[in-house]
Design an enzyme around this catalytic site. Structure first.
Site, short mmCIF file in Angstrom:
data_model
loop_
_atom_site.label_atom_id
_atom_site.label_comp_id
_atom_site.label_asym_id
_atom_site.label_seq_id
_atom_site.Cartn_x
_atom_site.Cartn_y
_atom_site.Cartn_z
N HIS A 219 0.79 -1.24 0.00
CA HIS A 219 0.00 0.00 0.00
C HIS A 219 0.83 1.29 0.00
CE1 HIS A 219 0.71 -0.11 4.39
NE2 HIS A 219 0.53 1.19 4.34
C1 UD1 Z 1 -2.28 5.83 5.34
C2 UD1 Z 1 -1.03 6.39 6.01
C3 UD1 Z 1 0.05 5.34 6.03
C4 UD1 Z 1 -0.45 4.04 6.65
C5 UD1 Z 1 -1.73 3.60 5.98
C6 UD1 Z 1 -2.29 2.42 6.74
C7 UD1 Z 1 -0.63 8.80 5.68
C8 UD1 Z 1 0.17 9.81 4.96
N1 UD1 Z 1 -0.49 7.55 5.27
O1 UD1 Z 1 -1.93 5.53 4.00
O2 UD1 Z 1 1.15 5.80 6.79
O3 UD1 Z 1 0.54 3.05 6.50
O4 UD1 Z 1 -2.68 4.66 6.02
O5 UD1 Z 1 -3.18 1.69 5.96
O6 UD1 Z 1 -1.33 9.14 6.59
N2 UD1 Z 1 -9.01 4.78 0.59
C9 UD1 Z 1 -10.21 4.16 0.44
N3 UD1 Z 1 -10.91 3.82 1.56
C10 UD1 Z 1 -10.48 4.08 2.81
C11 UD1 Z 1 -9.26 4.72 2.96
C12 UD1 Z 1 -8.53 5.06 1.84
O7 UD1 Z 1 -10.66 3.90 -0.68
O8 UD1 Z 1 -11.18 3.72 3.79
C13 UD1 Z 1 -8.24 5.13 -0.63
C14 UD1 Z 1 -8.56 6.53 -1.14
O9 UD1 Z 1 -8.50 6.50 -2.54
C15 UD1 Z 1 -7.40 7.35 -0.61
C16 UD1 Z 1 -6.26 6.35 -0.66
O10 UD1 Z 1 -6.85 5.10 -0.32
O11 UD1 Z 1 -7.13 8.49 -1.38
C17 UD1 Z 1 -5.16 6.65 0.33
O12 UD1 Z 1 -5.68 6.77 1.66
P1 UD1 Z 1 -4.87 7.63 2.75
O13 UD1 Z 1 -5.51 7.47 4.08
O14 UD1 Z 1 -4.64 9.00 2.27
O15 UD1 Z 1 -3.44 6.95 2.75
P2 UD1 Z 1 -3.04 5.43 2.90
O16 UD1 Z 1 -2.35 5.02 1.66
O17 UD1 Z 1 -4.20 4.64 3.37
N1 UDP Z 2 -4.20 -5.55 8.71
C1 UDP Z 2 -5.48 -6.08 8.80
N2 UDP Z 2 -6.11 -6.47 7.64
C2 UDP Z 2 -5.53 -6.38 6.42
C3 UDP Z 2 -4.23 -5.83 6.33
C4 UDP Z 2 -3.60 -5.42 7.50
O1 UDP Z 2 -6.04 -6.19 9.90
O2 UDP Z 2 -6.17 -6.74 5.43
C5 UDP Z 2 -3.52 -5.11 9.93
C6 UDP Z 2 -2.16 -5.71 10.15
O3 UDP Z 2 -2.26 -6.96 10.80
C7 UDP Z 2 -1.47 -4.66 10.99
C8 UDP Z 2 -2.07 -3.37 10.48
O4 UDP Z 2 -3.27 -3.72 9.81
O5 UDP Z 2 -1.78 -4.80 12.36
C9 UDP Z 2 -1.12 -2.71 9.54
O6 UDP Z 2 -1.76 -1.72 8.84
P1 UDP Z 2 -1.26 -1.18 7.45
O7 UDP Z 2 -0.47 -2.21 6.77
O8 UDP Z 2 -2.46 -0.66 6.76
O9 UDP Z 2 -0.40 0.09 7.86
P2 UDP Z 2 1.08 0.34 8.39
O10 UDP Z 2 1.35 -0.57 9.52
O11 UDP Z 2 2.01 0.14 7.25
O12 UDP Z 2 1.06 1.77 8.78
#
Ligand code: UD1
Ligand code: UDP
Length: 381
Positions: A219
């Site tokens: 991601h």
């Molecule tokens: C965010 C965090 C990242 C974390 C990740 C965990 C920042 C800068 N990044 O990244 O550090 O590792 O969350 O998962 O805060 N979207 C959906 N549905 C949702 C949420 C997001 O469709 O419920 C899509 C949208 O198109 C959105 C994109 O994902 O624009 C990115 O979401 P965003 O929360 O901005 O960043 P993440 O990549 O999720």
């Molecule tokens: N996780 C989850 N379901 C998924 C993918 C991840 O519950 O389909 C959990 C995972 O076990 C971990 C956390 O989400 O505890 C990590 O989140 P993510 O990878 O989105 O973000 P990051 O840790 O990189 O910020």
């Protein structure tokens, strides 16, 4: 009563909050009142709501419903809406987790209102400021009063930036306190592992067999938004799954799902879709996730949390990034940094598959959450 205002927003923060909320309920319910603010950064059912009942997290008191947006828009909108909540609630402290835009927005808003900031997962550094999370972490740490680091490396990083491990009370933003306390996610993984064994049916639902599949998550923006990087990763996944004749389960983050077709060539996209070995599924619950993590043969990921969980569940891990905050894993030899590079990913697979790995305890004793609650009370009350 000590009023703690906890800010959550992204999936990993919701999961982390389960550990502290559980500790409050178990040992501090007469001393700490927790008010939960969900920023709404993640909002899909499978990225947010799914975790609350399953992990017994109290429902949020406020949802700012900020949703997705550019970094500036998302951060600013959270700050704008959070300010009036903090004015109304007047908490003794604001607790933020990790390194997302919700973390940064929460820390900046609270610090400017002279409310002590408690940062859980302080001190983590990738030393790559092109990563949005690196900017969020550094800024958040430098406006925090209590900094709880899960690893000794995190404490050392903070000391290099001018923090000291030897400050004396009273603690405040100008005289912060740094702790090495273990990882709240280790607390969670220990706590929910038994439940995952008895309750999860994700393996049969996904048509996979224990010890005969790998697990992958992707991601990071540097991977999802860069067609070359995304293609290298998927080419490597196809190669490894075909050579090993083993399934790779990929619970796909919505960010990645949205760009897959656009950022892979039509041929590669079709290959991925037609593959019977790659199993792309929707994001799963935490109980299902730790079931996948504990039953797989190897983990391939760019997630911070999933890297750590590979270690908790004693699985080899290929890191789809060019650096990691969790350097202990690489030093222990259980994880290899491969980056989004086809040849390096395949090499890392071969190396890890033929190595004998050992997993000495690195992330505390499973009681980090209790420690954090008790320190907050004794130091900030
Ligand atoms: C965010 C965090 C990242 C974390 C990740 C965990 C920042 C800068 N990044 O990244 O550090 O590792 O969350 O998962 O805060 N979207 C959906 N549905 C949702 C949420 C997001 O469709 O419920 C899509 C949208 O198109 C959105 C994109 O994902 O624009 C990115 O979401 P965003 O929360 O901005 O960043 P993440 O990549 O999720
Ligand atoms: N996780 C989850 N379901 C998924 C993918 C991840 O519950 O389909 C959990 C995972 O076990 C971990 C956390 O989400 O505890 C990590 O989140 P993510 O990878 O989105 O973000 P990051 O840790 O990189 O910020």
């Amino acid at each position: 009563m000590f009023k703690l205002l906890t800010i959550i927003g992204a999936r990993p923060q919701i999961i982390k909050a389960a550990a502290i909320s559980r500790a409050i309920k178990k040992s501090f319910s007469d001393k700490i009142k927790e008010v939960i603010v969900h920023t709404g950064q993640h909002y899909d059912e499978k990225m947010s709501a799914i975790f609350f009942d399953e992990l017994n997290i109290p429902r949020e008191d406020y949802n700012l419903k900020t949703g997705s947006g550019s970094h500036a828009v998302q951060t600013a909108e959270i700050m704008r809406l959070l300010e009036s909540v903090l004015e109304k609630e007047k908490p003794n402290a604001v607790l933020v987790y990790g390194d997302t835009n919700s973390t940064l927005a929460g820390a900046l808003t609270a610090a400017k209102m002279h409310i002590p900031v408690v940062h859980v997962e302080a001190g983590m550094r990738s030393f790559n400021k092109s990563m949005p999370e690196e900017i969020n972490r550094i800024c958040c740490d430098h406006v925090s009063t209590l900094l709880f680091s899960p690893t000794k490396t995190g404490v050392n990083n903070l000391c290099r930036e001018g923090f000291s491990e030897h400050t004396l009370p009273p603690f405040n933003i100008n005289n912060p306190k740094v702790y090495f306390c273990g990882d709240v996610m280790y607390d969670n993984s220990l706590y929910f592992a038994a439940q995952a064994k008895s309750q999860s049916s994700i393996l049969s639902k996904s048509g996979i067999v224990k010890n005969d599949f790998m697990l992958c998550t992707i991601h990071r923006d540097s991977n999802t938004d860069n067609p070359k990087n995304l293609s290298e990763i998927f080419r490597a996944l196809i190669k490894i799954s075909e050579t090993q004749q083993q399934n790779i389960v990929i619970p796909l983050h919505p960010r990645t799902a949205k760009v897959l077709e656009q950022n892979l060539s039509p041929e590669l996209f079709q290959q991925v879709n037609n593959s019977t070995l790659l199993k792309i599924i929707e994001p799963v619950s935490f109980i299902d996730m730790i079931s996948l993590e504990s039953e797989c043969t190897m983990i391939i990921t760019d997630s911070g949390g999933v890297q750590k969980e590979s270690y908790f569940f004693q699985k080899p891990c290929i890191i789809l990034r060019n650096e990691t905050e969790w350097i202990e894993l690489v030093e222990a030899g259980t994880a290899i940094i491969a980056g989004p590079d086809y040849a390096k990913i395949v090499d890392a697979y071969n190396q890890l598959a033929s190595s004998k790995l050992s997993f000495a305890p690195l992330f505390g004793d499973g009681k980090a959450s209790e420690f954090i609650c008790s320190e907050m009370l004794s130091v900030l009350n």
